[in-house]
Design a protein around this motif. Structure first.
Motif, PDB file in Angstrom:
ATOM      1  N   SER A 104      31.461  38.629  46.476  1.00  0.00           N
ATOM      2  CA  SER A 104      32.045  37.684  47.427  1.00  0.00           C
ATOM      3  C   SER A 104      31.043  36.629  47.890  1.00  0.00           C
ATOM      4  CB  SER A 104      32.575  38.432  48.653  1.00  0.00           C
ATOM      5  OG  SER A 104      33.554  39.381  48.283  1.00  0.00           O
ATOM      6  N   LEU A 105      31.599  35.490  48.290  1.00  0.00           N
ATOM      7  CA  LEU A 105      30.792  34.411  48.854  1.00  0.00           C
ATOM      8  C   LEU A 105      30.810  34.505  50.375  1.00  0.00           C
ATOM      9  CD1 LEU A 105      31.955  31.430  46.609  1.00  0.00           C
ATOM     10  CD2 LEU A 105      29.846  32.765  46.400  1.00  0.00           C
ATOM     11  N   ARG A 106      29.925  33.732  51.008  1.00  0.00           N
ATOM     12  CA  ARG A 106      29.868  33.719  52.466  1.00  0.00           C
ATOM     13  C   ARG A 106      31.176  33.169  53.051  1.00  0.00           C
ATOM     14  NH1 ARG A 106      24.954  34.029  54.984  1.00  0.00           N
ATOM     15  NH2 ARG A 106      23.118  34.088  53.644  1.00  0.00           N
ATOM     16  N   ALA A 116      33.923  28.433  45.930  1.00  0.00           N
ATOM     17  CA  ALA A 116      33.455  27.914  44.650  1.00  0.00           C
ATOM     18  C   ALA A 116      34.413  28.405  43.566  1.00  0.00           C
ATOM     19  CB  ALA A 116      32.031  28.382  44.351  1.00  0.00           C
ATOM     20  N   PRO A 117      34.600  27.634  42.501  1.00  0.00           N
ATOM     21  CA  PRO A 117      35.496  28.067  41.418  1.00  0.00           C
ATOM     22  C   PRO A 117      34.834  29.143  40.560  1.00  0.00           C
ATOM     23  CG  PRO A 117      34.495  25.957  40.874  1.00  0.00           C
ATOM     24  CD  PRO A 117      34.075  26.270  42.278  1.00  0.00           C
ATOM     25  N   CYS A 118      35.640  30.064  40.076  1.00  0.00           N
ATOM     26  CA  CYS A 118      35.119  31.134  39.219  1.00  0.00           C
ATOM     27  C   CYS A 118      35.654  31.042  37.791  1.00  0.00           C
ATOM     28  CB  CYS A 118      35.473  32.495  39.804  1.00  0.00           C
ATOM     29  SG  CYS A 118      37.252  32.826  39.896  1.00  0.00           S
ATOM     30  N   SER A 119      36.273  29.928  37.461  1.00  0.00           N
ATOM     31  CA  SER A 119      36.886  29.792  36.136  1.00  0.00           C
ATOM     32  C   SER A 119      35.863  29.880  35.010  1.00  0.00           C
ATOM     33  CB  SER A 119      37.642  28.463  36.050  1.00  0.00           C
ATOM     34  OG  SER A 119      36.774  27.367  36.354  1.00  0.00           O
ATOM     35  N   ALA A 120      34.599  29.508  35.278  1.00  0.00           N
ATOM     36  CA  ALA A 120      33.588  29.516  34.216  1.00  0.00           C
ATOM     37  C   ALA A 120      33.191  30.932  33.817  1.00  0.00           C
ATOM     38  CB  ALA A 120      32.366  28.719  34.663  1.00  0.00           C
ATOM     39  N   TRP A 121      33.148  31.865  34.764  1.00  0.00           N
ATOM     40  CA  TRP A 121      32.707  33.228  34.426  1.00  0.00           C
ATOM     41  C   TRP A 121      33.820  34.272  34.459  1.00  0.00           C
ATOM     42  CZ3 TRP A 121      33.623  36.443  38.524  1.00  0.00           C
ATOM     43  CH2 TRP A 121      33.608  35.919  39.813  1.00  0.00           C
ATOM     44  N   ALA A 144      35.371  43.107  44.740  1.00  0.00           N
ATOM     45  CA  ALA A 144      35.499  42.108  45.801  1.00  0.00           C
ATOM     46  C   ALA A 144      35.031  40.758  45.281  1.00  0.00           C
ATOM     47  CB  ALA A 144      34.677  42.518  47.023  1.00  0.00           C
ATOM     48  N   VAL A 145      35.925  39.792  45.308  1.00  0.00           N
ATOM     49  CA  VAL A 145      35.615  38.420  44.862  1.00  0.00           C
ATOM     50  C   VAL A 145      36.180  37.436  45.892  1.00  0.00           C
ATOM     51  CG1 VAL A 145      35.385  38.853  42.401  1.00  0.00           C
ATOM     52  CG2 VAL A 145      37.663  38.549  43.383  1.00  0.00           C
ATOM     53  N   GLN A 146      35.939  37.706  47.150  1.00  0.00           N
ATOM     54  CA  GLN A 146      36.487  36.868  48.208  1.00  0.00           C
ATOM     55  C   GLN A 146      35.835  35.493  48.233  1.00  0.00           C
ATOM     56  OE1 GLN A 146      35.795  39.586  51.495  1.00  0.00           O
ATOM     57  NE2 GLN A 146      37.977  40.058  51.613  1.00  0.00           N
ATOM     58  N   ARG A 147      36.684  34.507  48.520  1.00  0.00           N
ATOM     59  CA  ARG A 147      36.309  33.102  48.670  1.00  0.00           C
ATOM     60  C   ARG A 147      35.949  32.418  47.358  1.00  0.00           C
ATOM     61  NH1 ARG A 147      35.365  35.839  53.083  1.00  0.00           N
ATOM     62  NH2 ARG A 147      33.443  36.751  52.348  1.00  0.00           N
ATOM     63  N   TRP A 148      36.166  33.073  46.223  1.00  0.00           N
ATOM     64  CA  TRP A 148      36.106  32.393  44.929  1.00  0.00           C
ATOM     65  C   TRP A 148      37.494  31.815  44.661  1.00  0.00           C
ATOM     66  CZ3 TRP A 148      31.797  31.361  42.269  1.00  0.00           C
ATOM     67  CH2 TRP A 148      30.653  32.154  42.480  1.00  0.00           C
ATOM     68  N   THR A 149      37.564  30.534  44.346  1.00  0.00           N
ATOM     69  CA  THR A 149      38.857  29.920  44.073  1.00  0.00           C
ATOM     70  C   THR A 149      39.264  30.213  42.640  1.00  0.00           C
ATOM     71  OG1 THR A 149      37.764  27.839  43.460  1.00  0.00           O
ATOM     72  CG2 THR A 149      38.471  28.091  45.754  1.00  0.00           C
ATOM     73  N   ILE A 150      40.574  30.429  42.455  1.00  0.00           N
ATOM     74  CA  ILE A 150      41.081  30.829  41.158  1.00  0.00           C
ATOM     75  C   ILE A 150      42.456  30.216  40.953  1.00  0.00           C
ATOM     76  CG2 ILE A 150      42.052  32.953  42.144  1.00  0.00           C
ATOM     77  CD1 ILE A 150      41.497  34.337  39.494  1.00  0.00           C
ATOM     78  N   SER A 151      42.717  29.769  39.743  1.00  0.00           N
ATOM     79  CA  SER A 151      44.010  29.158  39.442  1.00  0.00           C
ATOM     80  C   SER A 151      45.095  30.235  39.402  1.00  0.00           C
ATOM     81  CB  SER A 151      43.950  28.427  38.102  1.00  0.00           C
ATOM     82  OG  SER A 151      43.757  29.356  37.037  1.00  0.00           O
ATOM     83  N   SER A 152      46.335  29.810  39.548  1.00  0.00           N
ATOM     84  CA  SER A 152      47.447  30.762  39.552  1.00  0.00           C
ATOM     85  C   SER A 152      47.540  31.500  38.215  1.00  0.00           C
ATOM     86  CB  SER A 152      48.755  30.036  39.856  1.00  0.00           C
ATOM     87  OG  SER A 152      48.996  29.006  38.902  1.00  0.00           O
ATOM     88  N   GLN A 153      47.225  30.814  37.123  1.00  0.00           N
ATOM     89  CA  GLN A 153      47.284  31.460  35.814  1.00  0.00           C
ATOM     90  C   GLN A 153      46.197  32.526  35.668  1.00  0.00           C
ATOM     91  OE1 GLN A 153      47.006  28.735  32.543  1.00  0.00           O
ATOM     92  NE2 GLN A 153      47.209  30.332  30.973  1.00  0.00           N
ATOM     93  N   ASP A 164      41.067  36.344  48.186  1.00  0.00           N
ATOM     94  CA  ASP A 164      41.830  35.572  49.164  1.00  0.00           C
ATOM     95  C   ASP A 164      43.177  35.211  48.563  1.00  0.00           C
ATOM     96  OD1 ASP A 164      39.669  35.620  50.932  1.00  0.00           O
ATOM     97  OD2 ASP A 164      38.745  33.907  49.927  1.00  0.00           O
ATOM     98  N   ALA A 165      44.236  35.574  49.278  1.00  0.00           N
ATOM     99  CA  ALA A 165      45.578  35.230  48.832  1.00  0.00           C
ATOM    100  C   ALA A 165      45.778  33.719  48.922  1.00  0.00           C
ATOM    101  CB  ALA A 165      46.609  35.950  49.688  1.00  0.00           C
ATOM    102  N   PRO A 166      46.596  33.147  48.045  1.00  0.00           N
ATOM    103  CA  PRO A 166      46.803  31.696  48.075  1.00  0.00           C
ATOM    104  C   PRO A 166      47.425  31.219  49.381  1.00  0.00           C
ATOM    105  CG  PRO A 166      48.349  32.773  46.578  1.00  0.00           C
ATOM    106  CD  PRO A 166      47.325  33.800  46.959  1.00  0.00           C
ATOM    107  N   ASN A 167      48.321  32.032  49.983  1.00  0.00           N
ATOM    108  CA  ASN A 167      48.888  31.710  51.291  1.00  0.00           C
ATOM    109  C   ASN A 167      49.445  32.981  51.903  1.00  0.00           C
ATOM    110  OD1 ASN A 167      51.732  32.047  50.357  1.00  0.00           O
ATOM    111  ND2 ASN A 167      51.191  30.239  49.111  1.00  0.00           N
ATOM    112  N   LYS A 168      49.816  32.919  53.158  1.00  0.00           N
ATOM    113  CA  LYS A 168      50.263  34.105  53.865  1.00  0.00           C
ATOM    114  C   LYS A 168      51.551  34.655  53.293  1.00  0.00           C
ATOM    115  CE  LYS A 168      48.035  33.002  58.273  1.00  0.00           C
ATOM    116  NZ  LYS A 168      48.248  32.780  59.722  1.00  0.00           N
ATOM    117  N   ASP A 169      52.463  33.772  52.875  1.00  0.00           N
ATOM    118  CA  ASP A 169      53.725  34.247  52.328  1.00  0.00           C
ATOM    119  C   ASP A 169      53.502  35.038  51.058  1.00  0.00           C
ATOM    120  OD1 ASP A 169      55.050  33.039  54.378  1.00  0.00           O
ATOM    121  OD2 ASP A 169      55.442  31.177  53.264  1.00  0.00           O
TER     122      ASP A 169
END
Length: 581
Positions: free
Chosen positions: A498-500, A505-510, A528-537, A556-561
């Protein structure tokens, strides 16, 4: 002729009959109808019996039938009762076990507790009962304790965080007479126990009790006196845990209360574990404790952590630590130890020949005495020596490397000096020894992770179970990819990347390297990979890879719903394992 032939046949038949047969036949013919048993009593339960039995035989069969009927009824009742137990537990998502019943975190209500109480009669072999973390049963404990006589062989009773009231403790104390074999009593995280309720247990705990846990019960100085009275009667007590009770030393009689508590310890000379974390200990209370240490020859674990008022007075304790020849674990983290305190500790360490764990984490001054500490310790038997948040410098990191080959756990988190110098510690690792490696917020670089990857390939981390690399955002994509592609982590159970907070930061590269690494991580239970951004795919792909495995994925979930929908799906499909968040 026919008459003559018939007569000869009858005569020959009579000659073949023995005298006994003739006599028995005459006796049977003389029996009147009133002498015979009613037809219903002559009927046999077996289909192959066709003759008329004798009187004695009939009566014996009747007795056997009645006995068998009672036995079958008892068995049937037990089966029905056990079935009710299974249905009750299945409703709560638990498996039935005749010896151990764990209902922790089940959101039990007062009605559930009453139903559980009525089922205890069908669990005569029960030895462990845990209804912890069910806050809705507070004030209703008598519904359960009034049925404890059905489980008189119970040895462990856990009632943590149930919002127990003074009335609950009274009900429990009255029922303890029914469980004379009780060895473990855990009432932790019940704030209603402090302030006088503990007094109800005086004289009610039986000598076989081996463990007493009263963590975070808001015990007061007056309770310390009561606790001393309890301990004095528990000669078999091995574990006493009163951690997280900061009011134990607050009040007019704080010192006298602790004095009575500590003076009672010699009566329980078999104590092996004494935990006083965050109890508001002061240097004066250390004087009371020190006098009892020489009477605790069996003590193996002493936890005095998170008592900041010990600062500057540790020498009052260290003078008596040498008597603890069997001490294996000493925890002094977050005690604001001064340089003088640490020097006093270093002087006594050579006497603690059985020591395997020493924790001086979160004491800033510890970073300057690492070399002296390491030199005074029995390194070959040390298994845990964390220096988390100790203001380490390059010299102390070099000194720590001397102990690393023997340690099962290495924790230098929150030490920025490690960044760029990780190779110094990694090169000291021995294969199949280290189980935990915690490097959170160490300012690690891409080169550090590439070196870690090389160590993995050499097999030095084949037994590693926990790897914490969180809060190291300065590592580049190549570093993460190199580590995940290295292999050699087949025993890894818990990994945190996880990040702070407030960063991303994006994780698509690794991420492709992570997906390829998952089949080589069969023991993984948490990622745990919190706060790494990830595409829906990519999110869907990672979820699919872990859906059939019992892996807790913290992200991190994309949104609360989406998060709410995701949790609902997890509850509706437990057979698919624990989905990712």
């Amino acid at each position: 002729m026919e008459s003559a032939d018939g007569q000869r046949g009858r005569d020959s038949g009579s000659q073949r009959r023995s005298p006994l047969d003739v006599i028995m036949s005459q006796i049977r013919r003389k029996r009147t109808a009133s002498d015979r048993k009613p037809l219903g009593r002559l009927l046999s339960r077996t289909s192959d019996q066709t003759g008329i039995p004798e009187d004695g035989e009939t009566e014996a069969r009747e007795e056997r039938g009645q006995s068998s009927g009672v036995s079958e009824a008892a068995v049937s009742e037990r089966d029905v009762g056990w079935g009710r137990v299974c249905v009750f537990l299945q409703r709560l998502g638990k498996k039935a076990d005749s010896r151990s019943l764990s209902l922790a975190h089940c959101d039990l209500t007062a009605t559930d507790l009453l139903e559980l109480a009525t089922l205890l009669q069908f669990l005569p072999q029960l030895e462990e009962l845990d209804v912890s973390w069910n806050e809705l049963i507070g004030g209703c404990l008598k519904a359960l304790t009034s049925h404890l006589q059905h489980v008189g062989g119970i040895r462990a009773l856990r009632l943590c965080s149930c919002r127990l009231s003074a009335d609950d403790i009274t009900a429990l104390s009255e029922a303890l007479v029914c469980v004379p074999l009780l060895e473990i009593l855990d009432l932790s995280w019940n704030s209603g126990i402090g302030g006088g309720a503990l007094h109800g247990l005086l004289g009610k705990l039986h000598p076989p009790l081996r463990e007493l846990h009263l963590v975070a019960c808001q015990l007061t100085a007056a309770d310390a006196t009561v606790l001393g009275g309890l301990v004095s009667a528990l000669h078999s007590l091995c574990v006493l845990d009163v951690s997280c009770n900061p009011q134990l030393t607050q009040g007019v009689d704080d010192v006298s209360g602790f004095t009575e508590l500590f003076s009672s310890l010699p009566h329980a000379a078999s104590i092996t574990t004494l935990r006083l974390q965050a109890c508001g200990l002061t240097t004066d209370s250390l004087d009371a404790l020190s006098g009892s240490l020489r009477c605790l020859p069996s003590l193996r674990e002493l936890d005095l952590s998170c008592n900041k008022s010990l600062s500057g007075g540790l020498n009052r304790l260290t003078l008596h630590l040498a008597h603890l020849t069997h001490l294996e674990s000493l925890d002094l983290h977050l005690c604001c130890l001064t340089h003088t305190d640490l020097e006093a500790l270093i002087q006594v360490l050579p006497s603690l020949t059985a020591l395997t764990e020493l924790d001086v984490s979160s004491n800033k001054e510890a970073g300057g005495v690492v070399h002296s500490l390491v030199s005074a310790l029995p390194l070959t038997q040390m298994r845990r020596l964390p220096f988390k948040s100790c203001s380490l410098n390059e010299e102390s990191a070099t000194a720590l490397a001397l102990a690393v080959p023997y340690l099962h756990s290495v924790d230098v988190s929150w030490s920025k000096v490690v960044g760029g110098h990780l190779a110094l510690l990694l090169d000291a690792l021995q294969p199949s020894v280290i189980l935990e490696l915690r490097l959170s917020s160490c300012g690690l670089t891409t080169d550090d992770l590439c070196h870690l990857a090389a160590v993995c390939r050499r097999g030095c981390l084949s037994s590693l179970r926990v790897l914490d690399l969180s809060y190291n955002g300065s590592v580049g994509d190549d570093g993460w990819s190199s580590l995940l592609a290295a292999g050699g982590l087949g025993s890894l159970e818990d990994v945190d990347l996880s990040l702070r907070p407030l960063t991303s930061a994006p994780c698509s590269a690794w991420l492709p390297s992570l997906l390829c690494a998952l089949p080589r991580l069969p023991a993984l239970t948490r990622l745990a990979v919190q706060r790494w951004t990830i595409s829906s795919q990519d999110r869907q792909q990672l979820s699919h890879r872990l859906r059939k495995r019992s892996v807790l994925l913290e992200w991190d979930a994309p949104n609360k719903d989406a998060m709410s929908s995701f949790k609902a799906t997890n509850q509706e499909s437990p057979e698919e394992g624990r989905p990712e968040e």
